[in-house]
Design a protein around this motif. Structure first.
Motif, PDB file in Angstrom:
ATOM      1  N   UNK A 142       5.249  -0.911 -10.336  1.00  0.00           N
ATOM      2  CA  UNK A 142       5.706  -2.076  -9.584  1.00  0.00           C
ATOM      3  C   UNK A 142       7.222  -2.212  -9.651  1.00  0.00           C
ATOM      4  N   UNK A 143       7.783  -1.928 -10.828  1.00  0.00           N
ATOM      5  CA  UNK A 143       9.240  -1.997 -10.987  1.00  0.00           C
ATOM      6  C   UNK A 143       9.905  -0.943 -10.112  1.00  0.00           C
ATOM      7  N   UNK A 144       9.330   0.259 -10.080  1.00  0.00           N
ATOM      8  CA  UNK A 144       9.879   1.316  -9.241  1.00  0.00           C
ATOM      9  C   UNK A 144       9.851   0.954  -7.766  1.00  0.00           C
ATOM     10  N   UNK A 145       8.778   0.292  -7.334  1.00  0.00           N
ATOM     11  CA  UNK A 145       8.685  -0.151  -5.948  1.00  0.00           C
ATOM     12  C   UNK A 145       9.698  -1.249  -5.657  1.00  0.00           C
ATOM     13  N   UNK A 146       9.871  -2.155  -6.620  1.00  0.00           N
ATOM     14  CA  UNK A 146      10.776  -3.292  -6.422  1.00  0.00           C
ATOM     15  C   UNK A 146      12.236  -2.896  -6.481  1.00  0.00           C
ATOM     16  N   UNK A 147      12.554  -1.816  -7.203  1.00  0.00           N
ATOM     17  CA  UNK A 147      13.955  -1.425  -7.403  1.00  0.00           C
ATOM     18  C   UNK A 147      14.669  -1.180  -6.083  1.00  0.00           C
ATOM     19  N   UNK A 148      13.949  -0.684  -5.097  1.00  0.00           N
ATOM     20  CA  UNK A 148      14.582  -0.370  -3.822  1.00  0.00           C
ATOM     21  C   UNK A 148      15.045  -1.582  -3.043  1.00  0.00           C
ATOM     22  N   UNK A 149      14.549  -2.768  -3.403  1.00  0.00           N
ATOM     23  CA  UNK A 149      14.944  -3.970  -2.683  1.00  0.00           C
ATOM     24  C   UNK A 149      16.304  -4.493  -3.128  1.00  0.00           C
ATOM     25  N   UNK A 231      15.112   0.281   6.111  1.00  0.00           N
ATOM     26  CA  UNK A 231      13.690  -0.076   6.036  1.00  0.00           C
ATOM     27  C   UNK A 231      13.603  -1.379   5.260  1.00  0.00           C
ATOM     28  N   UNK A 232      12.802  -2.325   5.744  1.00  0.00           N
ATOM     29  CA  UNK A 232      12.700  -3.612   5.064  1.00  0.00           C
ATOM     30  C   UNK A 232      11.273  -4.099   4.957  1.00  0.00           C
ATOM     31  N   UNK A 233      11.108  -5.246   4.308  1.00  0.00           N
ATOM     32  CA  UNK A 233       9.807  -5.876   4.172  1.00  0.00           C
ATOM     33  C   UNK A 233       8.833  -5.073   3.326  1.00  0.00           C
ATOM     34  N   UNK A 234       7.541  -5.378   3.491  1.00  0.00           N
ATOM     35  CA  UNK A 234       6.504  -4.678   2.732  1.00  0.00           C
ATOM     36  C   UNK A 234       6.416  -3.207   3.110  1.00  0.00           C
ATOM     37  N   UNK A 236       8.719  -1.067   3.340  1.00  0.00           N
ATOM     38  CA  UNK A 236       9.573  -0.250   2.473  1.00  0.00           C
ATOM     39  C   UNK A 236       8.834   0.149   1.200  1.00  0.00           C
ATOM     40  N   UNK A 237       8.179  -0.824   0.569  1.00  0.00           N
ATOM     41  CA  UNK A 237       7.408  -0.513  -0.636  1.00  0.00           C
ATOM     42  C   UNK A 237       6.256   0.426  -0.312  1.00  0.00           C
ATOM     43  N   UNK A 238       5.668   0.266   0.883  1.00  0.00           N
ATOM     44  CA  UNK A 238       4.605   1.165   1.303  1.00  0.00           C
ATOM     45  C   UNK A 238       5.083   2.594   1.456  1.00  0.00           C
ATOM     46  N   UNK A 239       6.296   2.762   1.992  1.00  0.00           N
ATOM     47  CA  UNK A 239       6.882   4.091   2.111  1.00  0.00           C
ATOM     48  C   UNK A 239       7.070   4.735   0.745  1.00  0.00           C
ATOM     49  N   UNK A 240       7.596   3.941  -0.205  1.00  0.00           N
ATOM     50  CA  UNK A 240       7.820   4.499  -1.546  1.00  0.00           C
ATOM     51  C   UNK A 240       6.501   4.837  -2.221  1.00  0.00           C
ATOM     52  N   UNK A 241       5.482   4.022  -1.992  1.00  0.00           N
ATOM     53  CA  UNK A 241       4.169   4.314  -2.555  1.00  0.00           C
ATOM     54  C   UNK A 241       3.633   5.619  -1.976  1.00  0.00           C
ATOM     55  N   UNK A 242       3.834   5.831  -0.687  1.00  0.00           N
ATOM     56  CA  UNK A 242       3.441   7.104  -0.065  1.00  0.00           C
ATOM     57  C   UNK A 242       4.233   8.257  -0.666  1.00  0.00           C
ATOM     58  N   UNK A 243       5.519   8.019  -0.925  1.00  0.00           N
ATOM     59  CA  UNK A 243       6.356   9.044  -1.552  1.00  0.00           C
ATOM     60  C   UNK A 243       5.805   9.421  -2.921  1.00  0.00           C
ATOM     61  N   UNK A 244       5.397   8.418  -3.709  1.00  0.00           N
ATOM     62  CA  UNK A 244       4.792   8.675  -5.010  1.00  0.00           C
ATOM     63  C   UNK A 244       3.519   9.516  -4.866  1.00  0.00           C
TER      64      UNK A 244
END
Length: 347
Positions: A142-149, A231-234, A236-244
């Motif tokens: 969650x921290x990794x996803x949030x860091x991009x914001x 990239x913004x909003x939810x 962006x986190x979805x993209x990073x989750x896909x990257x993971x």
């Protein structure tokens, strides 16, 4: 010395497999940096889609002992001092090579490749505390996803990459030797799974042929904010989750394909990844300044670059290089520690 500090394993075969894995990873590090001046082509993107997460994962696997107290000397000798030495060395080299108007040192904004050492210090130093948390891995995710914001988290202290890649480090810490033994059993490493691994890697390569290359490489670096990548909003986190998820799938594919038997020269070279990692950057910077890379902007040229990266990896992991550069990479620091502390560490 190995940038991934190793432990004794239960079987020689497993040692050989890990050494082969580490050789593949450090070769990909060199290859990625040699290809980088050309463009963000599909081969480059394929390498960066998984090789940093996998390197961090394996580092975490061999960092489990750092969850216990009393490893301060190992941390200083294996990581802190080499980081300081090569942070200064690369700053001076960059100033001289590119004729910078001013020589500057920024120890808390790691220079180029030294970010990995800085992040390793943070990961290992925090491990005794993080390991006490319940659900440490989901929290780090969650921290990794949030860091991009956050636009303020970037290169300073290697903080962005530290947070973005920490889930892979903790996953390596959690990954038990018994799980590894299960993963190395014949059914998992059989022909069907190997064919599937090749298909997955080939599919990723095909996707990178047509994807938005300029933006994709920024995602894989782990140092850019979502806003800077537009990239913004939810989403962006979805993209990073896909990257993971992509990093996990492709990393597993590579691990399945790596041979578990000893391979002449290559397996032994996998034990000296620290030397390759810290020294290849000088070669890569000379390669960039010389502009020779412009003559290799073709499929055959890039294949030659990969061959050159293999030669560089073998040379820098050789015994001769280790003897010459050991005072810098593995300095003796007995004078820094009080008597009665642990003896010199060995990697």
């Amino acid at each position: 010395m190995d940038i991934i500090a190793t432990e004794k394993s239960d079987t020689p075969q497993r040692d050989a497999w890990f050494d082969n894995v580490k050789f593949v990873l450090i070769f990909l590090v060199v290859a990625g940096h040699m290809l980088e001046p050309l463009d963000f082509g599909p081969a480059y993107l394929l390498i960066y889609s998984f090789h940093i997460p996998l390197f961090v994962f394996v580092s975490g696997y061999f960092s489990r002992n750092f969850a216990k107290a009393g490893n301060e000397r190992k941390l200083i000798e294996r990581l802190v001092i080499p980081y300081i030495v090569f942070e200064v060395a690369y700053s001076v080299f960059d100033w001289w090579l590119f004729d910078r108007p001013k020589l500057t040192f920024s120890p808390f904004s790691p220079y180029w490749i030294t970010w990995f050492l800085f992040s390793m210090v943070l990961w290992r130093a925090s491990l005794p505390y993080v390991s006490r948390l319940r659900m440490a891995l989901p929290i780090s995710l969650l921290v990794g996803l949030a860091a991009g914001y956050s636009g303020s988290i970037g290169y300073f202290g290697s903080l962005s990459r530290t947070l973005v890649f920490m889930p892979f480090f903790l996953a390596g810490v959690i990954f038990k030797p018994r799980m590894l033994q299960d993963a190395l059993r014949p059914p998992v490493r059989g022909a069907v799974f190997k064919i599937l691994a090749v298909i997955l890697l080939a599919s990723a390569y095909a996707f990178f042929l047509t994807g938005d290359r300029d933006r994709l490489h920024q995602w894989f670096y782990g140092s850019f904010s979502y806003e800077s990548m537009r990239i913004g909003g939810w989403l962006a986190a979805g993209y990073r989750l896909c990257e993971y998820a992509v990093a996990c799938v492709l990393s597993a594919s590579v691990l399945i394909l790596v041979p578990s038997r000893k391979i002449p020269l290559l397996t032994a070279s996998g034990r000296n990844t620290m030397y390759v990692f810290l020294l290849h950057g000088f070669v890569a910077r000379l390669w960039l300044e010389s502009k020779w890379f412009q003559q290799f902007d073709s499929i055959s040229g890039k294949a030659m670059i990969l061959g050159g990266a293999l030669i560089i990896t073998l040379i820098l992991s050789s015994r001769a290089v280790r003897i010459v550069f050991r005072p810098l990479v593995e300095p003796r620091l007995d004078f820094l520690f009080k008597r009665g502390q642990d003896g010199p560490t060995k990697c």
